[in-house]
Design an enzyme around this catalytic site. Sequence first.
Site, PDB file in Angstrom:
ATOM      1  CG  ASP A   8     -49.959  19.740  -9.418  1.00 47.79           C
ATOM      2  OD1 ASP A   8     -49.931  18.538  -9.089  1.00 47.79           O
ATOM      3  OD2 ASP A   8     -50.635  20.589  -8.798  1.00 47.79           O
ATOM      4  CB  CYS A  65     -53.467  18.722  -9.673  1.00 47.09           C
ATOM      5  SG  CYS A  65     -55.238  18.995  -9.653  1.00 47.09           S
ATOM      6  CB  THR A  67     -58.323  18.289  -5.538  1.00 48.25           C
ATOM      7  OG1 THR A  67     -58.072  19.421  -6.397  1.00 48.25           O
ATOM      8  CG2 THR A  67     -57.893  18.621  -4.121  1.00 48.25           C
ATOM      9  N   GLY A  70     -58.124  21.799 -10.013  1.00 49.29           N
ATOM     10  CA  GLY A  70     -57.464  22.855 -10.789  1.00 49.29           C
ATOM     11  C   GLY A  70     -57.212  22.428 -12.226  1.00 49.29           C
ATOM     12  CG  HIS A  98     -74.594  10.286 -19.820  1.00 49.34           C
ATOM     13  ND1 HIS A  98     -75.700  10.609 -19.077  1.00 49.34           N
ATOM     14  CD2 HIS A  98     -74.689   8.964 -20.081  1.00 49.34           C
ATOM     15  CE1 HIS A  98     -76.445   9.529 -18.900  1.00 49.34           C
ATOM     16  NE2 HIS A  98     -75.840   8.504 -19.490  1.00 49.34           N
ATOM     17  CG  ASN A  99     -70.674  14.321 -19.219  1.00 46.49           C
ATOM     18  OD1 ASN A  99     -70.464  13.603 -18.240  1.00 46.49           O
ATOM     19  ND2 ASN A  99     -71.762  15.057 -19.310  1.00 46.49           N
ATOM     20  CG  HIS A 134     -76.014  11.115 -24.300  1.00 46.63           C
ATOM     21  ND1 HIS A 134     -76.322  11.723 -23.104  1.00 46.63           N
ATOM     22  CD2 HIS A 134     -76.447   9.830 -24.198  1.00 46.63           C
ATOM     23  CE1 HIS A 134     -76.917  10.848 -22.302  1.00 46.63           C
ATOM     24  NE2 HIS A 134     -77.009   9.686 -22.949  1.00 46.63           N
ATOM     25  NE  ARG A 137     -79.458  16.354 -22.914  1.00 47.51           N
ATOM     26  CZ  ARG A 137     -80.129  15.340 -22.377  1.00 47.51           C
ATOM     27  NH1 ARG A 137     -79.483  14.313 -21.851  1.00 47.51           N
ATOM     28  NH2 ARG A 137     -81.443  15.334 -22.377  1.00 47.51           N
TER      29      ARG A 137
HETATM   30  C1  RB5 Z   1     -51.132  22.109  -5.110  1.00 51.81           C
HETATM   31  O1  RB5 Z   1     -50.827  22.321  -3.775  1.00 51.81           O
HETATM   32  C2  RB5 Z   1     -52.636  21.959  -5.305  1.00 51.81           C
HETATM   33  O2  RB5 Z   1     -53.276  23.165  -5.106  1.00 51.81           O
HETATM   34  C3  RB5 Z   1     -52.925  21.393  -6.677  1.00 51.81           C
HETATM   35  O3  RB5 Z   1     -52.258  20.194  -6.830  1.00 51.81           O
HETATM   36  C4  RB5 Z   1     -54.372  21.083  -7.012  1.00 51.81           C
HETATM   37  O4  RB5 Z   1     -54.979  20.317  -6.003  1.00 51.81           O
HETATM   38  C5  RB5 Z   1     -55.199  22.172  -7.487  1.00 51.81           C
HETATM   39  O5  RB5 Z   1     -56.359  21.986  -7.840  1.00 51.81           O
END
Ligand code: RB5
Length: 153
Positions: A8, A65, A67, A70, A98-99, A134, A137
């Site tokens: 993103d 993204c 973090t 999302g 494992h996953n 594994h 699962r």
């Molecule tokens: C965008 O501001 C932020 O929400 C997105 O990049 C992300 O971290 C969502 O999980």
Amino acid sequence: MRIVVGADHAGVSARVHLVSWLRRRGHEVFEVGAPTAMAYDYPLAADQAVAKIRAGAAEYGVLICGTGIGMAIRANRYIGIRAANCTDVLMARAARSHNHANVLCLGARTLEEENQEAILESFLNTDEDQDPRHERRVEELDHPMPGMQAVRS
Ligand code: RB5
């Protein structure tokens, strides 16, 4: 390997960096999602990457993204997608081993560039552990409890 890399707006510059890192190592890379740093919704970017994997055009996905959260939530709505939001190399290794994760999610705002590289390298260099526990699962992941709404197919 054929790898689709999606971002993103928050992940655009990390994508530029990681795509070039991957290409230098000989991987075939597709880029999806935000074309620029203008606001771009992460579910759309995740969907485009998932579509490539499910069409057989790519074996792995990398979704970036702010973090990684999302992207992971969205990608995991789809059967056959196992997206892992990893913040260190140990998690990346376990996600593959494992996953049997086929999508790595990374946070552009939470990880330094060199950590992103190290996590990606660890992810790509780890094989799936074929131990029956594994395998069982991972198989269970795509079979929700009877009567419960399944994730999208
Ligand atoms: C965008 O501001 C932020 O929400 C997105 O990049 C992300 O971290 C969502 O999980």
